[in-house]
Write a protein that holds these residues in place. Sequence first.
Motif, PDB file in Angstrom:
ATOM      1  N   MET A 123      49.285 -40.572 145.949  1.00 36.67           N
ATOM      2  CA  MET A 123      48.986 -41.080 147.091  1.00 36.67           C
ATOM      3  C   MET A 123      48.323 -40.115 148.149  1.00 36.67           C
ATOM      4  O   MET A 123      47.173 -40.422 148.216  1.00 36.67           O
ATOM      5  N   PHE A 124      49.389 -39.266 148.377  1.00 30.50           N
ATOM      6  CA  PHE A 124      48.876 -38.398 149.380  1.00 30.50           C
ATOM      7  C   PHE A 124      47.505 -37.378 148.591  1.00 30.50           C
ATOM      8  O   PHE A 124      47.002 -37.015 149.432  1.00 30.50           O
ATOM      9  N   ASP A 125      47.621 -37.134 146.978  1.00 26.32           N
ATOM     10  CA  ASP A 125      46.385 -36.222 146.746  1.00 26.32           C
ATOM     11  C   ASP A 125      45.533 -37.018 147.403  1.00 26.32           C
ATOM     12  O   ASP A 125      44.617 -37.045 147.898  1.00 26.32           O
ATOM     13  N   GLU A 126      44.389 -38.448 147.218  1.00 21.11           N
ATOM     14  CA  GLU A 126      44.201 -39.227 147.073  1.00 21.11           C
ATOM     15  C   GLU A 126      43.471 -39.367 148.222  1.00 21.11           C
ATOM     16  O   GLU A 126      42.193 -39.540 148.981  1.00 21.11           O
ATOM     17  N   VAL A 127      44.868 -39.396 149.173  1.00 18.11           N
ATOM     18  CA  VAL A 127      43.741 -39.724 150.640  1.00 18.11           C
ATOM     19  C   VAL A 127      43.822 -38.342 151.078  1.00 18.11           C
ATOM     20  O   VAL A 127      42.837 -38.237 152.135  1.00 18.11           O
ATOM     21  N   ASN A 128      43.927 -36.914 150.317  1.00 20.02           N
ATOM     22  CA  ASN A 128      43.837 -35.974 150.955  1.00 20.02           C
ATOM     23  C   ASN A 128      42.586 -35.269 150.059  1.00 20.02           C
ATOM     24  O   ASN A 128      41.555 -34.660 150.661  1.00 20.02           O
ATOM     25  N   ALA A 129      42.236 -36.254 149.590  1.00 20.57           N
ATOM     26  CA  ALA A 129      40.454 -36.040 148.801  1.00 20.57           C
ATOM     27  C   ALA A 129      39.443 -36.302 149.123  1.00 20.57           C
ATOM     28  O   ALA A 129      38.180 -36.345 149.338  1.00 20.57           O
ATOM     29  N   LEU A 130      39.912 -37.868 150.430  1.00 19.18           N
ATOM     30  CA  LEU A 130      39.072 -38.263 151.069  1.00 19.18           C
ATOM     31  C   LEU A 130      38.373 -37.704 152.998  1.00 19.18           C
ATOM     32  O   LEU A 130      39.217 -36.731 153.261  1.00 19.18           O
ATOM     33  N   ASP A 131      36.949 -37.431 152.653  1.00 16.75           N
ATOM     34  CA  ASP A 131      36.738 -36.666 153.042  1.00 16.75           C
ATOM     35  C   ASP A 131      35.885 -37.619 154.887  1.00 16.75           C
ATOM     36  O   ASP A 131      36.127 -36.965 155.823  1.00 16.75           O
ATOM     37  N   THR A 132      35.438 -38.998 154.579  1.00 17.16           N
ATOM     38  CA  THR A 132      35.450 -40.119 156.027  1.00 17.16           C
ATOM     39  C   THR A 132      36.003 -40.825 156.389  1.00 17.16           C
ATOM     40  O   THR A 132      36.734 -41.178 155.718  1.00 17.16           O
ATOM     41  N   THR A 133      35.984 -41.615 157.464  1.00 15.84           N
ATOM     42  CA  THR A 133      36.810 -42.622 157.424  1.00 15.84           C
ATOM     43  C   THR A 133      36.016 -43.681 156.835  1.00 15.84           C
ATOM     44  O   THR A 133      36.841 -44.974 156.591  1.00 15.84           O
ATOM     45  N   GLU A 134      34.523 -43.998 156.977  1.00 13.06           N
ATOM     46  CA  GLU A 134      34.574 -44.350 155.359  1.00 13.06           C
ATOM     47  C   GLU A 134      34.923 -44.354 154.118  1.00 13.06           C
ATOM     48  O   GLU A 134      35.233 -45.977 153.258  1.00 13.06           O
ATOM     49  N   ASP A 135      35.348 -42.981 153.502  1.00 17.45           N
ATOM     50  CA  ASP A 135      36.251 -42.889 152.703  1.00 17.45           C
ATOM     51  C   ASP A 135      37.811 -43.496 153.038  1.00 17.45           C
ATOM     52  O   ASP A 135      38.252 -44.655 152.070  1.00 17.45           O
ATOM     53  N   LEU A 136      38.430 -43.282 153.775  1.00 20.82           N
ATOM     54  CA  LEU A 136      39.616 -44.276 153.986  1.00 20.82           C
ATOM     55  C   LEU A 136      39.193 -45.545 153.850  1.00 20.82           C
ATOM     56  O   LEU A 136      40.254 -46.317 153.319  1.00 20.82           O
ATOM     57  N   SER A 137      37.934 -46.358 154.778  1.00 23.23           N
ATOM     58  CA  SER A 137      38.420 -47.774 154.586  1.00 23.23           C
ATOM     59  C   SER A 137      37.716 -47.844 153.620  1.00 23.23           C
ATOM     60  O   SER A 137      38.564 -49.312 152.805  1.00 23.23           O
ATOM     61  N   ASN A 138      37.001 -47.825 152.153  1.00 22.75           N
ATOM     62  CA  ASN A 138      37.077 -47.725 151.085  1.00 22.75           C
ATOM     63  C   ASN A 138      37.954 -47.914 150.122  1.00 22.75           C
ATOM     64  O   ASN A 138      38.497 -49.157 149.148  1.00 22.75           O
ATOM     65  N   TYR A 139      39.244 -46.655 150.111  1.00 15.77           N
ATOM     66  CA  TYR A 139      40.022 -47.079 149.612  1.00 15.77           C
ATOM     67  C   TYR A 139      41.701 -47.500 149.919  1.00 15.77           C
ATOM     68  O   TYR A 139      41.726 -47.792 149.344  1.00 15.77           O
ATOM     69  N   THR A 140      41.451 -48.449 151.440  1.00  9.41           N
ATOM     70  CA  THR A 140      42.371 -49.460 151.384  1.00  9.41           C
ATOM     71  C   THR A 140      42.077 -50.591 150.750  1.00  9.41           C
ATOM     72  O   THR A 140      43.062 -51.276 150.413  1.00  9.41           O
ATOM     73  N   GLU A 141      40.159 -50.457 150.334  1.00  9.57           N
ATOM     74  CA  GLU A 141      40.209 -51.454 150.147  1.00  9.57           C
ATOM     75  C   GLU A 141      40.189 -51.918 148.578  1.00  9.57           C
ATOM     76  O   GLU A 141      40.235 -53.123 147.992  1.00  9.57           O
ATOM     77  N   ALA A 142      40.560 -50.674 148.247  1.00 13.93           N
ATOM     78  CA  ALA A 142      40.691 -50.387 146.366  1.00 13.93           C
ATOM     79  C   ALA A 142      41.927 -50.703 146.019  1.00 13.93           C
ATOM     80  O   ALA A 142      42.244 -50.920 145.652  1.00 13.93           O
TER      81      ALA A 142
END
Length: 177
Positions: A123-142
């Motif tokens: 999960m740390f690698d996955e969130v590190n690959a995110l760039d924007t707050t929108e990416d983070l929002s989409n990730y949390t939904e997924a």
Amino acid sequence: MSSFSRLLAAGVFAAGVLHSSYSLAATPCGHSSAHEAFAVQALKSELMVTALSCNAQERYNSFVAKFRSNLLNEEQKLNTYFRSTYGRSAQREHDDYITQLANVQSEKGLSAGTIFCQQRMAMFDEVNALDTTEDLSNYTEAKDITQPASFETCAAPASNSSRPSRPARRTRSTRRA
């Protein structure tokens, strides 16, 4: 950014878009800011439990630093939700939620045993690959992250009562992919 990181981020984004589209259709009130705030808080808590259990505090700190403004914004949304829902007992209810969240996620980690860190460190690698707050929002939904209860996060209809009503807490079990 490596091609693997970009591919991972694109996959996470696509999964988030698909999942959030499904979630919007499945919920009677659509997507609310409180719903997103609960999802981000659950992710933050899961990463914290993972960091503490797997000696990855530096990776957790990097996540918090990278998304500090978004995390603070989502925390403010949670504060607003708890104030409008619970009134004077908002802080106690909010603290109770945070404690329950950490407990249910810690219990899940304990039940997984020694494989927990192998399962969760990615999960740390996955969130590190995110760039924007929108990416983070989409990730949390997924992600299907364990919550201690379900909270009604739709806007409540106007009421004649000045006393906030307490939403029903329904425990739900969730499963990780």
